[in-house]
Write a protein that holds these residues in place. Structure first.
Motif, PDB file in Angstrom:
ATOM      1  N   LEU A 287       0.813  -1.221   0.000  1.00 50.53           N
ATOM      2  CA  LEU A 287       0.000   0.000   0.000  1.00 50.53           C
ATOM      3  C   LEU A 287       0.847   1.272   0.000  1.00 50.53           C
ATOM      4  CD1 LEU A 287      -2.736  -1.118   2.557  1.00 50.53           C
ATOM      5  CD2 LEU A 287      -3.124  -0.506   0.150  1.00 50.53           C
ATOM      6  N   GLY A 288       2.172   1.119   0.050  1.00 52.47           N
ATOM      7  CA  GLY A 288       3.058   2.274   0.075  1.00 52.47           C
ATOM      8  C   GLY A 288       3.195   2.891   1.453  1.00 52.47           C
ATOM      9  N   ARG A 289       2.768   2.196   2.468  1.00 51.23           N
ATOM     10  CA  ARG A 289       2.823   2.699   3.853  1.00 51.23           C
ATOM     11  C   ARG A 289       4.064   2.116   4.540  1.00 51.23           C
ATOM     12  NH1 ARG A 289      -3.066   1.753   6.230  1.00 51.23           N
ATOM     13  NH2 ARG A 289      -1.942   2.400   8.118  1.00 51.23           N
ATOM     14  N   PHE A 290       5.207   2.523   4.043  1.00 48.97           N
ATOM     15  CA  PHE A 290       6.481   1.929   4.451  1.00 48.97           C
ATOM     16  C   PHE A 290       6.797   2.155   5.924  1.00 48.97           C
ATOM     17  CE2 PHE A 290       6.863   3.404  -0.027  1.00 48.97           C
ATOM     18  CZ  PHE A 290       6.627   2.171  -0.606  1.00 48.97           C
ATOM     19  N   SER A 291       6.582   3.354   6.410  1.00 52.24           N
ATOM     20  CA  SER A 291       6.858   3.644   7.822  1.00 52.24           C
ATOM     21  C   SER A 291       5.958   2.827   8.742  1.00 52.24           C
ATOM     22  CB  SER A 291       6.671   5.135   8.118  1.00 52.24           C
ATOM     23  OG  SER A 291       7.643   5.890   7.433  1.00 52.24           O
ATOM     24  N   ASP A 292       4.730   2.595   8.319  1.00 56.71           N
ATOM     25  CA  ASP A 292       3.807   1.787   9.121  1.00 56.71           C
ATOM     26  C   ASP A 292       4.193   0.311   9.130  1.00 56.71           C
ATOM     27  OD1 ASP A 292       2.262   4.046   9.688  1.00 56.71           O
ATOM     28  OD2 ASP A 292       0.899   3.695   8.003  1.00 56.71           O
TER      29      ASP A 292
ATOM     30  N   TYR B 299      13.342 -12.948   5.408  1.00 59.45           N
ATOM     31  CA  TYR B 299      12.379 -12.101   4.709  1.00 59.45           C
ATOM     32  C   TYR B 299      12.026 -10.851   5.515  1.00 59.45           C
ATOM     33  CZ  TYR B 299       7.992 -12.567   7.282  1.00 59.45           C
ATOM     34  OH  TYR B 299       7.009 -12.437   8.228  1.00 59.45           O
ATOM     35  N   ALA B 300      11.986 -10.976   6.843  1.00 59.51           N
ATOM     36  CA  ALA B 300      11.603  -9.831   7.670  1.00 59.51           C
ATOM     37  C   ALA B 300      12.674  -8.743   7.617  1.00 59.51           C
ATOM     38  CB  ALA B 300      11.349 -10.277   9.109  1.00 59.51           C
ATOM     39  N   TYR B 301      13.936  -9.144   7.671  1.00 63.60           N
ATOM     40  CA  TYR B 301      15.020  -8.157   7.537  1.00 63.60           C
ATOM     41  C   TYR B 301      14.990  -7.520   6.150  1.00 63.60           C
ATOM     42  CZ  TYR B 301      17.245  -9.874  11.816  1.00 63.60           C
ATOM     43  OH  TYR B 301      17.517 -10.205  13.107  1.00 63.60           O
ATOM     44  N   TYR B 302      14.830  -8.354   5.132  1.00 76.47           N
ATOM     45  CA  TYR B 302      14.814  -7.847   3.762  1.00 76.47           C
ATOM     46  C   TYR B 302      13.674  -6.840   3.577  1.00 76.47           C
ATOM     47  CZ  TYR B 302      14.568  -7.621  -1.290  1.00 76.47           C
ATOM     48  OH  TYR B 302      14.530  -7.163  -2.591  1.00 76.47           O
ATOM     49  N   ASN B 303      12.467  -7.234   3.988  1.00 74.68           N
ATOM     50  CA  ASN B 303      11.324  -6.341   3.795  1.00 74.68           C
ATOM     51  C   ASN B 303      11.443  -5.072   4.622  1.00 74.68           C
ATOM     52  OD1 ASN B 303      10.063  -7.923   1.883  1.00 74.68           O
ATOM     53  ND2 ASN B 303       8.893  -9.073   3.383  1.00 74.68           N
ATOM     54  N   ARG B 304      11.951  -5.183   5.840  1.00 72.48           N
ATOM     55  CA  ARG B 304      12.157  -3.968   6.627  1.00 72.48           C
ATOM     56  C   ARG B 304      13.215  -3.095   5.950  1.00 72.48           C
ATOM     57  NH1 ARG B 304      14.030  -4.056  12.895  1.00 72.48           N
ATOM     58  NH2 ARG B 304      16.018  -4.557  11.884  1.00 72.48           N
ATOM     59  N   GLY B 305      14.250  -3.729   5.408  1.00 74.01           N
ATOM     60  CA  GLY B 305      15.274  -2.984   4.680  1.00 74.01           C
ATOM     61  C   GLY B 305      14.702  -2.239   3.488  1.00 74.01           C
ATOM     62  N   ILE B 306      13.809  -2.878   2.754  1.00 72.61           N
ATOM     63  CA  ILE B 306      13.151  -2.216   1.618  1.00 72.61           C
ATOM     64  C   ILE B 306      12.379  -0.992   2.115  1.00 72.61           C
ATOM     65  CG2 ILE B 306      11.362  -2.462  -0.162  1.00 72.61           C
ATOM     66  CD1 ILE B 306      14.022  -3.967  -0.715  1.00 72.61           C
ATOM     67  N   CYS B 307      11.666  -1.156   3.213  1.00 74.29           N
ATOM     68  CA  CYS B 307      10.909  -0.023   3.764  1.00 74.29           C
ATOM     69  C   CYS B 307      11.844   1.113   4.175  1.00 74.29           C
ATOM     70  CB  CYS B 307      10.060  -0.476   4.949  1.00 74.29           C
ATOM     71  SG  CYS B 307       8.680  -1.538   4.474  1.00 74.29           S
ATOM     72  N   TYR B 308      12.935   0.765   4.839  1.00 67.17           N
ATOM     73  CA  TYR B 308      13.905   1.804   5.203  1.00 67.17           C
ATOM     74  C   TYR B 308      14.423   2.508   3.947  1.00 67.17           C
ATOM     75  CZ  TYR B 308      14.460   0.319  10.116  1.00 67.17           C
ATOM     76  OH  TYR B 308      14.273   0.043  11.446  1.00 67.17           O
ATOM     77  N   GLU B 309      14.743   1.720   2.944  1.00 66.07           N
ATOM     78  CA  GLU B 309      15.260   2.301   1.697  1.00 66.07           C
ATOM     79  C   GLU B 309      14.248   3.282   1.101  1.00 66.07           C
ATOM     80  OE1 GLU B 309      16.559   0.891  -2.795  1.00 66.07           O
ATOM     81  OE2 GLU B 309      15.784  -0.592  -1.393  1.00 66.07           O
ATOM     82  N   LEU B 310      12.993   2.893   1.079  1.00 69.72           N
ATOM     83  CA  LEU B 310      11.975   3.695   0.418  1.00 69.72           C
ATOM     84  C   LEU B 310      11.577   4.941   1.197  1.00 69.72           C
ATOM     85  CD1 LEU B 310       9.895   0.770  -1.057  1.00 69.72           C
ATOM     86  CD2 LEU B 310      11.380   2.370  -2.310  1.00 69.72           C
ATOM     87  N   ILE B 311      11.977   5.020   2.474  1.00 69.99           N
ATOM     88  CA  ILE B 311      11.745   6.268   3.215  1.00 69.99           C
ATOM     89  C   ILE B 311      13.048   7.058   3.372  1.00 69.99           C
ATOM     90  CG2 ILE B 311       9.681   5.417   4.379  1.00 69.99           C
ATOM     91  CD1 ILE B 311      11.368   5.125   6.941  1.00 69.99           C
ATOM     92  N   GLY B 312      14.093   6.621   2.660  1.00 63.90           N
ATOM     93  CA  GLY B 312      15.327   7.392   2.615  1.00 63.90           C
ATOM     94  C   GLY B 312      16.349   7.068   3.688  1.00 63.90           C
TER      95      GLY B 312
END
Length: 170
Positions: free
Chosen positions: A38-43, A60-73
């Motif tokens: 949904l694009g709600r990376f910080s959430d 997968y949890a580290y990877y996905n959290r990493g993607i979220c961190y990346e997408l919020i800069g």
């Protein structure tokens, strides 16, 4: 619901599951994936953190959290998490490619190239890694090698140039 792209309904169900049983760790991971879609990376970050706290060996949890961190800069945090996901599960080409792409955007081309090449050892036809390696080769004057990599990437995945350009690999 998530598999059929009914993300709002999926989110409602994951919220209800967590409310009913706050110890249901899988629901946090699934909700994190849904929030990411949904694009709600910080959430999504706290959900992946909850999964990591409960099961610190789930790549997968580290990877996905990493993607979220990346997408919020937050590239430094993204690199830490994606690197940890690689340490846990080193046979996933997409993890190397994503870390390589972060390095590429930082203009750390030697590190990016090493990650793209690791990805290609795992899967020689992985278009994002071929494209990334090709772009670096072109930038460093290897026109033949770079051109061949980019052409191969486009052969294996139509639209790869647009996808990689959006990721910052130009």
């Amino acid at each position: 619901y998530r598999q059929t792209q009914l993300l709002a309904l999926a989110l409602e169900d994951f919220n209800a599951a967590i409310h009913a049983d706050p110890a249901l760790i899988d629901a946090y991971g699934d909700r994190g994936v849904t929030l990411t879609a949904l694009g709600r990376f910080s959430d999504a970050i706290p959900d992946f953190t909850r999964v990591i706290e409960a099961h610190p060996q789930l790549a997968y949890a580290y990877y996905n959290r990493g993607i979220c961190y990346e997408l919020i800069g937050l590239a430094d945090l993204a690199l830490e998490d994606i690197t940890r996901s690689i340490e846990i599960e080193p046979r996933a080409e997409f993890r190397y490619e994503r870390r390589g792409t972060i390095y590429f955007r930082r203009k750390q081309f030697d590190l990016a190239l090493a990650d793209y090449e690791r990805a290609l050892v795992i899967n020689p036809q992985y278009a994002p890694a071929l494209y990334g390696r090709g772009t670096i080769r072109l930038k460093t004057g290897d026109l033949a090698g770079g051109g061949a990599d980019v052409a191969a990437a486009q052969h294996f995945q139509a639209g790869i140039a647009v996808e990689m350009s959006r990721a910052g690999v130009r």
